[in-house]
Design a protein around this motif. Structure first.
Motif, short mmCIF file in Angstrom:
data_model
loop_
_atom_site.label_atom_id
_atom_site.label_comp_id
_atom_site.label_asym_id
_atom_site.label_seq_id
_atom_site.Cartn_x
_atom_site.Cartn_y
_atom_site.Cartn_z
N UNK A 32 -132.24 -7.73 -67.40
CA UNK A 32 -131.66 -7.29 -66.41
C UNK A 32 -132.47 -6.20 -65.63
N UNK A 33 -132.94 -5.25 -66.58
CA UNK A 33 -133.86 -4.28 -65.87
C UNK A 33 -135.07 -4.79 -65.38
N UNK A 34 -135.69 -5.90 -65.93
CA UNK A 34 -136.76 -6.51 -65.21
C UNK A 34 -136.56 -6.98 -64.07
N UNK A 35 -135.42 -7.65 -63.66
CA UNK A 35 -135.14 -8.19 -62.26
C UNK A 35 -134.53 -6.90 -61.49
N UNK A 36 -134.10 -5.88 -62.00
CA UNK A 36 -133.91 -4.84 -61.14
C UNK A 36 -135.25 -4.31 -60.56
N UNK A 37 -136.25 -4.05 -61.42
CA UNK A 37 -137.54 -3.63 -61.17
C UNK A 37 -137.92 -4.52 -59.87
N UNK A 38 -138.21 -5.86 -60.13
CA UNK A 38 -138.69 -6.73 -59.06
C UNK A 38 -137.63 -6.61 -57.87
N UNK A 39 -136.56 -6.59 -57.82
CA UNK A 39 -135.67 -6.45 -56.62
C UNK A 39 -136.04 -5.10 -55.95
N UNK A 40 -136.35 -3.89 -56.43
CA UNK A 40 -136.82 -2.63 -55.95
C UNK A 40 -138.07 -2.78 -55.35
N UNK A 41 -139.16 -3.75 -56.10
CA UNK A 41 -140.32 -3.90 -55.35
C UNK A 41 -140.17 -4.64 -54.23
N UNK A 42 -139.45 -5.62 -54.23
CA UNK A 42 -139.23 -6.55 -52.94
C UNK A 42 -138.59 -5.77 -51.90
N UNK A 43 -137.81 -4.70 -52.04
CA UNK A 43 -137.03 -4.07 -51.14
C UNK A 43 -138.05 -3.05 -50.54
N UNK A 44 -138.87 -2.40 -51.31
CA UNK A 44 -140.20 -1.91 -50.98
C UNK A 44 -141.19 -2.45 -49.87
N UNK A 45 -141.39 -3.73 -50.38
CA UNK A 45 -142.29 -4.66 -49.48
C UNK A 45 -141.75 -4.88 -48.30
N UNK A 46 -140.41 -5.45 -48.34
CA UNK A 46 -139.88 -5.55 -46.85
C UNK A 46 -139.49 -4.36 -45.94
N UNK A 47 -139.30 -3.05 -46.52
CA UNK A 47 -139.40 -2.09 -45.81
C UNK A 47 -140.71 -1.61 -45.11
N UNK A 48 -141.51 -1.94 -45.88
CA UNK A 48 -142.83 -1.58 -45.11
C UNK A 48 -143.34 -2.48 -44.26
N UNK A 49 -142.85 -3.88 -44.42
CA UNK A 49 -143.34 -4.64 -43.74
C UNK A 49 -142.49 -4.44 -42.15
N UNK A 50 -141.46 -3.82 -42.33
CA UNK A 50 -140.45 -3.80 -41.24
C UNK A 50 -140.77 -2.41 -40.61
N UNK A 51 -141.57 -1.60 -41.18
CA UNK A 51 -141.78 -0.20 -40.70
C UNK A 51 -140.93 0.70 -40.78
#
Length: 62
Positions: A32-51
């Motif tokens: 569960x902690x691993x998937x939480x880390x993956x979701x946070x990394x994906x969120x950061x990636x999407x935020x930087x893509x959107x500006x």
């Protein structure tokens, strides 16, 4: 000629102990902690893509 039947012994290998359940629970918690880390990394990636991440200033560390 008669068929031989195999003699099987019943063992207690199928019994799950409290220690086994604790190990399984720790594994699920780590997963569960691993998937939480993956979701946070994906969120950061999407935020930087959107500006959006560039618009909000980062908080200063003390």
């Amino acid at each position: 000629m008669a068929k031989r039947r195999r003699k099987t012994k019943k063992t207690d290998d199928a019994i799950v102990t409290a220690n086994d359940l604790a190990i399984i629970g720790a594994g699920f918690a780590a997963l569960g902690n691993f998937f939480e880390l993956l979701s946070l990394l994906k969120l950061r990636e999407e935020e930087t893509a959107d500006g959006e991440a560039a618009k909000t200033p980062k908080p200063k560390r003390s």
